[in-house]
Design a protein around this motif. Sequence first.
Motif, mmCIF file in Angstrom:
data_model
loop_
_atom_site.group_PDB
_atom_site.id
_atom_site.type_symbol
_atom_site.label_atom_id
_atom_site.label_comp_id
_atom_site.label_asym_id
_atom_site.label_seq_id
_atom_site.Cartn_x
_atom_site.Cartn_y
_atom_site.Cartn_z
ATOM 1 N N GLU A 123 0.913 -0.806 -0.401
ATOM 2 C CA GLU A 123 -0.267 0.041 0.268
ATOM 3 C C GLU A 123 0.791 0.800 -0.010
ATOM 4 O O GLU A 123 0.284 2.633 -0.816
ATOM 5 N N LEU A 126 2.329 2.095 -3.468
ATOM 6 C CA LEU A 126 1.242 2.230 -4.121
ATOM 7 C C LEU A 126 1.004 3.809 -3.969
ATOM 8 O O LEU A 126 1.268 4.829 -4.779
ATOM 9 N N TRP A 129 3.954 6.742 -4.815
ATOM 10 C CA TRP A 129 3.349 6.438 -6.421
ATOM 11 C C TRP A 129 2.991 7.733 -7.002
ATOM 12 O O TRP A 129 2.965 8.299 -7.209
ATOM 13 N N GLY A 130 1.744 6.952 -6.672
ATOM 14 C CA GLY A 130 0.620 8.278 -6.329
ATOM 15 C C GLY A 130 1.064 9.544 -5.845
ATOM 16 O O GLY A 130 1.115 10.824 -6.753
ATOM 17 N N TRP B 60 -1.617 -9.395 -8.838
ATOM 18 C CA TRP B 60 -2.255 -8.845 -7.959
ATOM 19 C C TRP B 60 -3.696 -8.818 -6.731
ATOM 20 O O TRP B 60 -2.998 -9.377 -5.997
ATOM 21 N N THR B 284 2.639 1.062 -15.031
ATOM 22 C CA THR B 284 2.116 1.410 -13.356
ATOM 23 C C THR B 284 0.602 1.903 -13.455
ATOM 24 O O THR B 284 -0.314 2.243 -12.856
ATOM 25 N N VAL B 287 -1.459 -0.705 -13.224
ATOM 26 C CA VAL B 287 -2.021 -0.675 -11.583
ATOM 27 C C VAL B 287 -2.435 0.113 -11.112
ATOM 28 O O VAL B 287 -3.222 -0.322 -10.200
ATOM 29 N N ILE B 288 -2.413 1.441 -11.791
ATOM 30 C CA ILE B 288 -4.103 2.298 -11.308
ATOM 31 C C ILE B 288 -5.077 2.292 -11.177
ATOM 32 O O ILE B 288 -5.896 1.958 -10.040
ATOM 33 N N ALA B 291 -5.712 -0.620 -9.092
ATOM 34 C CA ALA B 291 -6.523 -0.574 -7.562
ATOM 35 C C ALA B 291 -7.505 0.725 -7.202
ATOM 36 O O ALA B 291 -8.283 0.684 -6.743
ATOM 37 N N ARG B 295 -8.686 -4.666 -6.554
ATOM 38 C CA ARG B 295 -8.423 -5.625 -6.729
ATOM 39 C C ARG B 295 -9.275 -7.115 -6.596
ATOM 40 O O ARG B 295 -9.972 -6.612 -5.604
ATOM 41 N N LEU B 330 -5.021 8.767 -6.841
ATOM 42 C CA LEU B 330 -4.733 7.347 -6.866
ATOM 43 C C LEU B 330 -4.374 7.103 -4.770
ATOM 44 O O LEU B 330 -4.824 6.274 -4.344
ATOM 45 N N LEU B 331 -4.216 8.391 -4.551
ATOM 46 C CA LEU B 331 -3.588 8.592 -2.999
ATOM 47 C C LEU B 331 -5.124 8.676 -2.359
ATOM 48 O O LEU B 331 -4.877 7.737 -1.581
ATOM 49 N N VAL B 334 -5.900 5.049 -2.525
ATOM 50 C CA VAL B 334 -5.246 3.863 -1.497
ATOM 51 C C VAL B 334 -5.307 4.175 0.647
ATOM 52 O O VAL B 334 -5.857 3.133 0.976
#
Lengths: 326, 368
Positions: A123, A126, A129-130, B60, B284, B287-288, B291, B295, B330-331, B334
């Motif tokens: 986590e 990720l 990366w964000g 994943w 990436t 992956v985004i 995410a 998932r 994304l932030l 997460v």
Amino acid sequence: MLAFDPSSVFLSTYLLAQEEAEAVAEGGFDIVTLLNQALNGVGIVGILLLTGLGLAITFGVMRIINLAHGEFIMLGAYVTFVFQDAFGMDLLMTIPFAFLVTAIIGAVVELTIIRRLYGNPLETLLATWGLSIVLQGVVKLIFTAQLKYVKAPPYLSGNLPLLSDDAGGALISISYYRMFIIAVALALLGLTMYLFYKTSWGRQIRAVTQNRDMAKCLGVNTKLVDMGTFAYGCGLAGVAGAVISALKTVAPPMGQDYLVDAWMVVVTGGVDKLIGVLAGSLLIGEANAVIAFILNDPTARVIVLAAVIVLIRYRPEGLFTIQKRS
Amino acid sequence: MANAVMGYKQSSFPTKLAAISGIALLIFIILPFVFGDFQLSLMSKLLLFGSLGISLDLVWGFTGILSFAHGVFFTLGGYASAYYLKLNLSADSNTYGGELPDFMVWNGLETLPWFIAPLKYFPVALVATVAVPALFAYILGYFIFRSKVSGVYITIITLAISSALTTFFVSQQAYTGGTNGITDVSKLSFLGSPIPPIGLYFIILAFTVFVLALSWWLTQSNLGLILRSINENEKRIAFLGYDVAQFKIFIWTLSAALAGMAGGLFVPLNQFISPVYLAVAFGTQVVIWVAIGGRGTLVGPLLAAILLGQVQNYAEKVTQDWQLVIGILLLVVVLFIPNGLMSLLPKQLSLANLSKPKVLQTSDAVKN
């Protein structure tokens, strides 16, 4: 090709070196070229050490998977640009500011993002990366995507001739700026090692990483230690950015160039001891230089990366870590 | 596309889910007749990206292996298909009239390299789009998973691979076309006549349904159960006598094969392939999608890819800072919605239920 390659740090420095080598020794495959190439490898080692050191703190010590590391380097470079642009400051003078600004941003990031994700490496990966995308976006918003240029101090330009030919032209030389990078990198490594192994703050950090609960019981403010350590790691990245800014153009995506390399250095060196970063960057930098001399640059990069992958496969704890029983 | 979902859910919510999946598929079938050419090709592209997302979700979301290398598998399939299309350019549309692709002529190659030449034939190319990424993934998987390397280090390895291959493909200009990649390829044709965009769209739609159905079926099978258990507690599964590495290698290879197929279909649509899709940035992106979509939901990554792609299409007309929006999204996901946007849907509609192991239900029964 250079603009595209996500990790062109080797390439760019090499192209420079090749020009130098061609200008200096027209003979081609001889001892002079080899020596120049080796010296050039030392220059790369300096950059690798500088960029890897911050990561050795955030990943090696704190076990935070920080994919925004490159962006902290980028931020440091921008701080230098701003101070030089606005106040006409010498590059050397901007280094403390680069450290401070990136460390403060690092502290804020730890407080708002990293703190929520401890014990959850994927986590964290990720989220950082964000964060890296966000930092790039914000910097682009403020400074636009235009390339910025930072001037190296005049007394650091030029080359130090080590060996001259009959006509007095330099055969083997090393640029002052490259020496400066290595000096800064080694000084920072020394300072960090001093902080970690000789001060009470360093003792607290080591205590927290070894046994968080016990450290807490003994009155260590673990949250403050976490924040301070992460901020310090980010500050180091900022210094790296400030120093590198004069070598390359400053632009929002520049941090990406250093991310993979910094990771390879830290993973190769192992995370047990800080000195591993030095070993890792020496190994990668010089291996790269030698292979590039024999073959060519992209091939060298591919071989080095493949070697690192094999290394991770057999020794994920790094080359220079003492094997422990788990 | 959601038909597959219906099959399982039929016992519990037959009418509702049948209706939803039926409507979803119908929308995707009607869509090309409503939208213009641009939307048609955009939607085709997004469906492929969605399929790529689903393939990553298999490793994943279900097995817990975070990979940044799925763009690599996608691109390997893409290159295989690009060589086929490039070699089948009619002589007059080839810049130099000969058999040799233009970028090879520029870089001084005299003859077609032996490893590229067979790709001129459709069956070979078709097999290669699947086999090349799958074989690469198998070797890689065999190398990685039969070791003590775990979690984060695997992710770092995938980052390194993506970076190394990008450098490699850029440097081998004579064989790969360098930074530009392979451009100006011929259109995919069937029995001598080129397939129109709408035909390509339906091929891609069928492929997406296939990927979704296969993935769903896999994850509902005993294999899927083991994969999820590996994600939950790898050691315990190993102690129970399962060869964990073997399962990981299998799903990793399968996922790469699916990604490669998506890449193979991407080139006829996109008309070029370049190392951009090998680079970490594209990996990436995949992956985004997973995410943000959620998932282990399969449909989530597909919807996220379509939704984000559509929003991006309109947002980029207004702002240049679309990436910033993605980063913030994304932030937020997460930090606050760890299970992705699919988890925000009402439970009855959510596929997330499906990803819960059946074991949980039996243990609930025991408790009662």
